[in-house]
Design an enzyme around this catalytic site. Structure first.
Site, PDB file in Angstrom:
ATOM      1  N   GLU A  96     -22.134  19.062  13.221  1.00 37.73           N
ATOM      2  CA  GLU A  96     -20.858  18.456  13.609  1.00 37.73           C
ATOM      3  C   GLU A  96     -19.750  19.503  13.526  1.00 37.73           C
ATOM      4  O   GLU A  96     -19.857  20.469  12.758  1.00 37.73           O
ATOM      5  CB  GLU A  96     -20.602  17.260  12.673  1.00 37.73           C
ATOM      6  CG  GLU A  96     -19.314  16.499  12.875  1.00 37.73           C
ATOM      7  CD  GLU A  96     -19.126  15.839  14.232  1.00 37.73           C
ATOM      8  OE1 GLU A  96     -19.283  16.542  15.241  1.00 37.73           O
ATOM      9  OE2 GLU A  96     -18.787  14.646  14.274  1.00 37.73           O
ATOM     10  N   ASP A 100     -13.872  14.165   9.299  1.00 38.43           N
ATOM     11  CA  ASP A 100     -12.492  13.756   9.073  1.00 38.43           C
ATOM     12  C   ASP A 100     -12.538  12.494   8.199  1.00 38.43           C
ATOM     13  O   ASP A 100     -12.698  12.605   6.984  1.00 38.43           O
ATOM     14  CB  ASP A 100     -11.858  13.542  10.452  1.00 38.43           C
ATOM     15  CG  ASP A 100     -10.362  13.316  10.418  1.00 38.43           C
ATOM     16  OD1 ASP A 100      -9.691  13.938   9.592  1.00 38.43           O
ATOM     17  OD2 ASP A 100      -9.858  12.521  11.225  1.00 38.43           O
ATOM     18  N   ARG A 162     -11.269  24.349  23.562  1.00 40.47           N
ATOM     19  CA  ARG A 162     -12.599  24.386  22.929  1.00 40.47           C
ATOM     20  C   ARG A 162     -13.162  25.806  22.926  1.00 40.47           C
ATOM     21  O   ARG A 162     -13.975  26.177  22.098  1.00 40.47           O
ATOM     22  CB  ARG A 162     -13.584  23.484  23.680  1.00 40.47           C
ATOM     23  CG  ARG A 162     -13.278  21.995  23.573  1.00 40.47           C
ATOM     24  CD  ARG A 162     -14.461  21.191  24.117  1.00 40.47           C
ATOM     25  NE  ARG A 162     -14.119  19.811  24.377  1.00 40.47           N
ATOM     26  CZ  ARG A 162     -14.154  18.827  23.464  1.00 40.47           C
ATOM     27  NH1 ARG A 162     -14.494  19.100  22.214  1.00 40.47           N
ATOM     28  NH2 ARG A 162     -13.858  17.593  23.801  1.00 40.47           N
TER      29      ARG A 162
HETATM   30  P1  XMP Z   1     -14.366  11.043  11.801  1.00 42.29           P
HETATM   31  O1  XMP Z   1     -12.991  10.539  11.468  1.00 42.29           O
HETATM   32  O2  XMP Z   1     -15.251   9.948  12.285  1.00 42.29           O
HETATM   33  O3  XMP Z   1     -14.087  11.921  13.058  1.00 42.29           O
HETATM   34  O4  XMP Z   1     -14.950  11.853  10.686  1.00 42.29           O
HETATM   35  C1  XMP Z   1     -14.684  13.085  13.346  1.00 42.29           C
HETATM   36  C2  XMP Z   1     -14.281  13.455  14.743  1.00 42.29           C
HETATM   37  O5  XMP Z   1     -12.857  13.389  14.913  1.00 42.29           O
HETATM   38  C3  XMP Z   1     -12.404  14.466  15.677  1.00 42.29           C
HETATM   39  N1  XMP Z   1     -11.420  15.236  14.885  1.00 42.29           N
HETATM   40  C4  XMP Z   1     -10.781  16.323  15.317  1.00 42.29           C
HETATM   41  N2  XMP Z   1     -10.855  16.984  16.480  1.00 42.29           N
HETATM   42  N3  XMP Z   1      -9.264  18.527  15.697  1.00 42.29           N
HETATM   43  C5  XMP Z   1     -10.077  18.080  16.665  1.00 42.29           C
HETATM   44  O6  XMP Z   1     -10.134  18.702  17.713  1.00 42.29           O
HETATM   45  C6  XMP Z   1      -9.125  17.934  14.501  1.00 42.29           C
HETATM   46  O7  XMP Z   1      -8.364  18.384  13.643  1.00 42.29           O
HETATM   47  C7  XMP Z   1      -9.937  16.762  14.297  1.00 42.29           C
HETATM   48  N4  XMP Z   1     -10.070  15.909  13.258  1.00 42.29           N
HETATM   49  C8  XMP Z   1     -10.996  14.996  13.659  1.00 42.29           C
HETATM   50  C9  XMP Z   1     -13.623  15.276  16.007  1.00 42.29           C
HETATM   51  O8  XMP Z   1     -14.059  14.912  17.285  1.00 42.29           O
HETATM   52  C10 XMP Z   1     -14.663  14.870  15.004  1.00 42.29           C
HETATM   53  O9  XMP Z   1     -15.976  14.951  15.500  1.00 42.29           O
HETATM   54 MG    MG Z   2     -16.486  15.179  17.489  1.00 43.23          MG
END
Ligand code: XMP
Ligand code: MG
Length: 173
Positions: A96, A100, A162
């Protein structure tokens, strides 16, 4: 929104850490039948660099999943692309870009475990531990970062950036 990108982790730092993670994985998966599962699209840049440094036979596959937190704190998951390979009895390593809240990964983990994986571990390039709403931790973590929105190395802002070869913080002007 007008913004600039401020470097958080340089290309050299990221590449160096990826090599370390790969060597740890290589050690842990000796003699095992490794299947590396990337979560699209964010993990792609990290995953391609990572697997080149793992000197073991392995297979790769991809899945696209997103979580929506609705009224329940657990949220729900939408799978827009599922795996091609059957994970039953496989040693799976999920790759991953960032953990977050942890919602996406906890759903994906549960789903793959229900399919009968032999083992399931998580490798994440970045971790924002301060944002966690569900308990989940990477078995292999590149960097813990503060609660800032970051781009590069696969991570996007509105599908852009990206391809940046470093990790940057999006700073509003
Ligand atoms: P969760 O909240 O489910 O989310 O752990 C994970 C996904 O949220 C996106 N994400 C980010 N993408 N910059 C990004 O480009 C960030 O700072 C960020 N924080 C969360 C990401 O797609 C990740 O897989
Ligand atoms: Mg993601």
């Amino acid at each position: 929104m007008e913004y600039t990108i401020k470097t958080l982790l340089t290309r050299e730092e990221v590449e160096g850490r990826i090599k370390e993670l790969a060597k740890e994985i290589e050690k842990d998966y000796q003699g095992k039948d490794l299947l590396v599962v990337g979560l699209l699209k964010g993990s792609v840049v990290f995953m391609t660099d990572l697997i080149k440094e793992i000197d073991l036979p392995l297979e790769i596959d991809f899945m696209s999943a997103s979580s929506y937190s609705g009224t329940e704190s657990t949220g729900i998951i939408n799978i827009s692309k599922d795996l091609d390979i059957d994970v039953k009895d496989r040693e799976v390593l999920i790759v991953e870009d960032i953990i977050d809240t942890g919602l996406t990964l906890s759903h994906v983990r549960k789903m793959l475990e229900e399919r009968g994986t032999k083992s399931l571990k998580i490798c994440t390039l970045l971790d924002k531990p301060s944002r966690r709403t569900v308990e989940i931790k990477g078995d292999y973590t590149g960097f813990e970062i503060p609660d800032e929105f970051v781009v590069g190395y696969g991570l996007d802002y509105d599908q852009q950036h990206r391809n940046l070869p470093y990790i940057g913080i999006v700073v509003k002007k």
